[in-house]
Structure formats: C-alpha cells, structure tokens
Design a protein around this motif. Structure first.
Motif, PDB file in Angstrom:
ATOM      1  N   GLN A 177       0.729  -1.195   0.256  1.00  0.00           N
ATOM      2  CA  GLN A 177       0.020   0.169   0.203  1.00  0.00           C
ATOM      3  C   GLN A 177       0.915   1.240   0.141  1.00  0.00           C
ATOM      4  O   GLN A 177       2.052   1.253   0.457  1.00  0.00           O
ATOM      5  N   ALA A 178       0.380   2.268  -0.621  1.00  0.00           N
ATOM      6  CA  ALA A 178       0.835   3.743  -0.353  1.00  0.00           C
ATOM      7  C   ALA A 178       0.575   4.208   0.897  1.00  0.00           C
ATOM      8  O   ALA A 178      -0.337   3.549   1.663  1.00  0.00           O
ATOM      9  N   ARG A 256      -1.967   6.065  -4.445  1.00  0.00           N
ATOM     10  CA  ARG A 256      -1.558   7.433  -3.797  1.00  0.00           C
ATOM     11  C   ARG A 256      -2.893   8.323  -3.757  1.00  0.00           C
ATOM     12  O   ARG A 256      -3.057   9.157  -2.858  1.00  0.00           O
ATOM     13  N   GLU A 257      -3.665   8.093  -4.704  1.00  0.00           N
ATOM     14  CA  GLU A 257      -4.804   9.012  -4.651  1.00  0.00           C
ATOM     15  C   GLU A 257      -5.972   8.689  -3.713  1.00  0.00           C
ATOM     16  O   GLU A 257      -6.484   9.854  -2.981  1.00  0.00           O
ATOM     17  N   ASP A 261      -6.410  11.501  -0.586  1.00  0.00           N
ATOM     18  CA  ASP A 261      -7.912  11.862  -0.006  1.00  0.00           C
ATOM     19  C   ASP A 261      -7.829  11.870   1.343  1.00  0.00           C
ATOM     20  O   ASP A 261      -8.164  12.919   2.032  1.00  0.00           O
ATOM     21  N   ALA A 262      -7.573  10.763   2.035  1.00  0.00           N
ATOM     22  CA  ALA A 262      -7.652  10.456   3.270  1.00  0.00           C
ATOM     23  C   ALA A 262      -6.940  11.397   4.133  1.00  0.00           C
ATOM     24  O   ALA A 262      -7.286  12.051   5.303  1.00  0.00           O
ATOM     25  N   SER A 263      -5.611  11.361   3.653  1.00  0.00           N
ATOM     26  CA  SER A 263      -4.736  12.290   4.422  1.00  0.00           C
ATOM     27  C   SER A 263      -5.128  13.802   4.413  1.00  0.00           C
ATOM     28  O   SER A 263      -5.121  14.526   5.548  1.00  0.00           O
ATOM     29  N   MET A 290       4.843   5.228  -2.091  1.00  0.00           N
ATOM     30  CA  MET A 290       3.877   5.148  -3.379  1.00  0.00           C
ATOM     31  C   MET A 290       3.534   3.480  -2.942  1.00  0.00           C
ATOM     32  O   MET A 290       3.882   2.807  -2.107  1.00  0.00           O
ATOM     33  N   GLU A 291       2.220   3.006  -3.886  1.00  0.00           N
ATOM     34  CA  GLU A 291       2.311   1.624  -3.978  1.00  0.00           C
ATOM     35  C   GLU A 291       3.226   1.040  -4.815  1.00  0.00           C
ATOM     36  O   GLU A 291       3.824   1.561  -5.618  1.00  0.00           O
ATOM     37  N   THR A 292       3.159  -0.305  -4.975  1.00  0.00           N
ATOM     38  CA  THR A 292       4.319  -0.904  -5.538  1.00  0.00           C
ATOM     39  C   THR A 292       3.601  -1.220  -6.919  1.00  0.00           C
ATOM     40  O   THR A 292       2.589  -1.363  -7.374  1.00  0.00           O
TER      41      THR A 292
END
Length: 431
Positions: A177-178, A256-257, A261-263, A290-292
């Motif tokens: 996960q990102a 990342r999107e 948003d959550a951040s 980042m995500e993998t």
C-alpha cells in the motif's frame, strides 16, 4: 550455476558469522551503525568497493563491483524493531531492547550473499556487468529508500532485486500500500486542572477530539484505506492541563489517490479539533511512500530461478522446533509447518502493509522474492518470528532465496532481452 553453488559452500561460515552478528546486535532505524559496518565489511572482503553516506544517510552505503551493463542493484535492509528482542528458542524468552521481528538480519545478509555470488559467477564466465549492493537503513519507519530515491541513488540501474523473510516461498506478486506517516502536534495553555481549569486550553483534549473525528471518518473512506495511530505525548500529571500533545498516524491505501484524499481529510479534522479547543496544531509529514509497481517480466524470470534451486528440507529437530513454537505462539497452521515453492499466479495481490521498496519500483524495474524463514502462520513483528529468524530454519530460507536471486541476476545478464522487456513494461505500466 556451479560457481554460484561453490561460492555458497566456500563462504558458508562467513555468511553465518555475518548474519549471527547482526541478529545478536539489533539496532533501531537510523542507528544501524554496527549492522551496516558489518555488512559493508563483508562486501569489501568479497572485492567490492564501498561508498558511505549515500543519500545523506549515515548508515547507508553502496558496494560496487564490475563494469559495463547491465547494472543490477540488490537492496539490503538491517534495521530492527523496538520491543521484539527474543532468543532463538521455542518459547517466549524476551531480551530487553529491539529485535529482528521482521527478519532484516537475514534480509541484508541474503542480499549481500546474492550479490557476492553473482560476482563470482561473472568472474568465472568472464561476462560484463556491474553489481551494486545498496545498504538501506530505516525501512521500518518508511524512510531510508524514500530519501535515497529522492537523492537519485537508484538512478541508472537496469533492475533492482530484493527479498523479504516470510512463512512461504514465492515470488512477490504483492502490491504494497501507499502510505503517509504523519505526526500531529497540539499546543495549548497549561493551568491547574482543578484550581483554575478555565484558564487552561488542553492540547490533549484536541488530540482526543481529533482521534474521535478520525474514527467517524472510517465509515466514509474506501475499503482499502487503513488508518492507525498512537499517542506520543499527552501530559505528565492529571492535575495539570497539558499544553502539548502529539500523535503519530499511518494512513494507508491501495494507491496514492486514496491516501492523498484520506490524508487531506484527516488534516482538516485536526484543524477542527484545534478550533474546538482553542489550541493550535502543526502537522509533519514524516514519510510518504507509493504503492508497489509490479513487473511481471521480472516475476516470471525469477520464478524460473526459484524453481531451479532446491527448496530447503528440514531435520526432525527443526520440525519439532516449529511444532513447539506453533503451540507456544498459538499459530494457526494445523500442523503443516513448511511447504515448497508456491505457484506463480501471474496476478496482482493487494496486501495491507507498506514498504519503501515501492518507491524504488517507480524508478526502475523491481523484483521482490519471499522465502520461508519461519513456519507457516508465523506473523511478522512477532516474537515467534524473531525466534525463528535466529534459528537454522531462518538461515536455510535465507540461503535458498540468496541462491535464487544470484541465479536470477545471472539470467538477466545472459538474456538481455528480458531486461529490455522489463524496462518496456515498466515504462508502459499504468501505475
């Protein structure tokens, strides 16, 4: 391949000594001075030149040998986890301090052994190629490779190769996960909590209100988002209104999107909590990964490499150790402690953890392998994992995957079309 096998036979004692030293001298993130020095010394003895402080990090290094292309980079880690000191025995036997509950004592040495064995094969064959071992600190706090990547340390690689200890043998089809790692600090006004509470402005109240707000937010984020936190500071005595409080947050998501948003929404909750309590807040982005970005060309190639190495077999004593530790740790493996190489499924698998390796995967084609350094059902970040990492079970898994990485690296050198295809896939990936 014979020279790779020969190298491992000839250097078995040195590999064991190096791994044992790092396991018995665990160090936290950014404090890995003995561990990094030990691993760098091992590489120097194998004929590699070592450069320190890469990316501006004291405990980061790169060991280099060879010339020309391809340029293959092996990624090593060696930081330990707080509170997971454990003797390599079959019951909880805590040692004060940190420990290798994620297996990084094996991870770093396995990557180093693979790089050195590949050097031996290149020397034997007379073929060109450059091999680099990157000593990467502070993976556990999601920091080292992120900083190194920003500083361009991995630029120019043809491929990056790494592995991670696990309870199974497989190529890593996992999309980590990102993640954002953030600290939130609240500043209030101290006063006597009973004598003059009206004069106080509680920073702890602000932190608690923020956490309540975030808990309500959980209903309104996508299913992949994970939010977890802990208090770092909250005051000293209950009769003093605390003028400072601090929390640490990890915000994860499939991409990342979702994390962005959550951040951003959590940031606004913190702002609201400060307004409600007449306090002030600051936030600090500690790390952001980042995500993998998977590379199926490399996954397929290294699955063939893993298939070409004999998976470990275990003595009766090791089976009994696995049985005893499964009972002591209440592991859910139903008496099946080990298996062979898992089939390559050729698909993306979403998992709910993060790694700074993901940032490297966005720069250069990257492959991660997994090897069983503990019996089935053993969770990472657990005393039972630390215990097995320090046992012959952990060592056998490390040697298996190190041979696989070395063989896979040689396959890339012998078959340059694989790297060309991997780079094309990397450039055209939608992630």
């Amino acid at each position: 391949m014979n020279s790779i096998e020969n190298w491992f036979c000839e250097n078995d004692d040195k590999i064991k000594q190096t791994e044992r030293f790092i396991f018995e001298n665990p160090e936290l993130s950014l404090e890995e001075r003995q561990s990094s020095q030990c691993l760098a010394k091992f590489m120097e003895e194998q004929g590699f030149s070592v450069e320190w402080n890469i990316g501006g990090l004291e405990t980061a290094f790169v060991a280099t040998w060879g010339q020309g292309e391809p340029v293959l980079g092996f990624l090593a880690e060696y930081d330990a986890l707080p509170g997971l000191g454990q003797k390599p025995v079959e019951e909880r036997c805590e040692i004060e301090g940190c420990g290798h509950g994620c297996g990084h004592s094996l991870l770093g040495v396995g990557a180093a052994a693979a790089a050195a064995a590949l050097k031996s094969e290149l020397e034997f064959s007379g073929k060109l190629g450059t091999i680099k071992l990157f000593g990467c600190p502070a993976e556990e706090i999601m920091y080292g490779k992120i900083v190194m990547a920003k500083q361009g340390c991995f630029d120019g690689l043809s491929a990056a190769i790494t592995w991670h200890p696990s309870d199974s043998n497989r190529v890593g089809e996992d999309i980590y996960q990102a993640m954002d790692s953030k600290k939130f600090k609240f500043f209030g006004t101290t006063s006597h909590a009973s004598g003059s509470p009206h004069l106080g402005r509680s920073a702890l109240d602000a932190a608690e209100l923020m956490n309540v707000g975030v808990n309500y937010l959980r209903e309104h984020v996508t299913d992949d988002v994970r939010i977890h936190y802990t208090y770092l500071d909250g005051g000293e005595k209950p009769n003093i209104v605390p003028d400072f409080a601090q929390t640490s947050y990890y915000i994860r998501g499939k991409n990342r999107e979702h994390v962005d948003d959550a951040s951003a929404r959590i940031e606004r909750i913190a702002q609201g909590a400060a307004l409600m309590t007449d306090t002030r807040y600051e936030s600090e982005l500690v790390a952001s990964c980042m995500e993998t970005k998977l590379n199926f060309t490399l996954l397929n190639a290294f699955y063939k490499a893993m298939s070409g190495i004999e998976v470990p077999t275990y003595t009766q004593e090791e089976i009994q150790f696995a049985e005893s530790i499964s009972k002591a740790a209440n592991l859910k493996n139903q008496g099946k402690y080990f298996d062979g190489l898992h089939k390559f499924e050729n698909r993306e698998i979403d998992i709910f953890i993060s790694t700074d390796v993901s940032n490297v995967s966005h720069i250069v084609p990257t492959i991660t392998l997994n090897a069983a350094t503990a019996c089935k059902g053993t969770p990472l970040h657990h005393w039972a994992f630390t215990a097995q990492v320090g046992s012959s079970i952990g060592y056998k898994g490390m040697i298996y995957v190190a041979k696989s990485m070395a063989l896979g690296g040689m396959m890339l050198i012998d078959n340059p079309e694989i790297l060309l295809k991997a780079m094309d896939e990397h450039k055209n990936s939608s992630i």
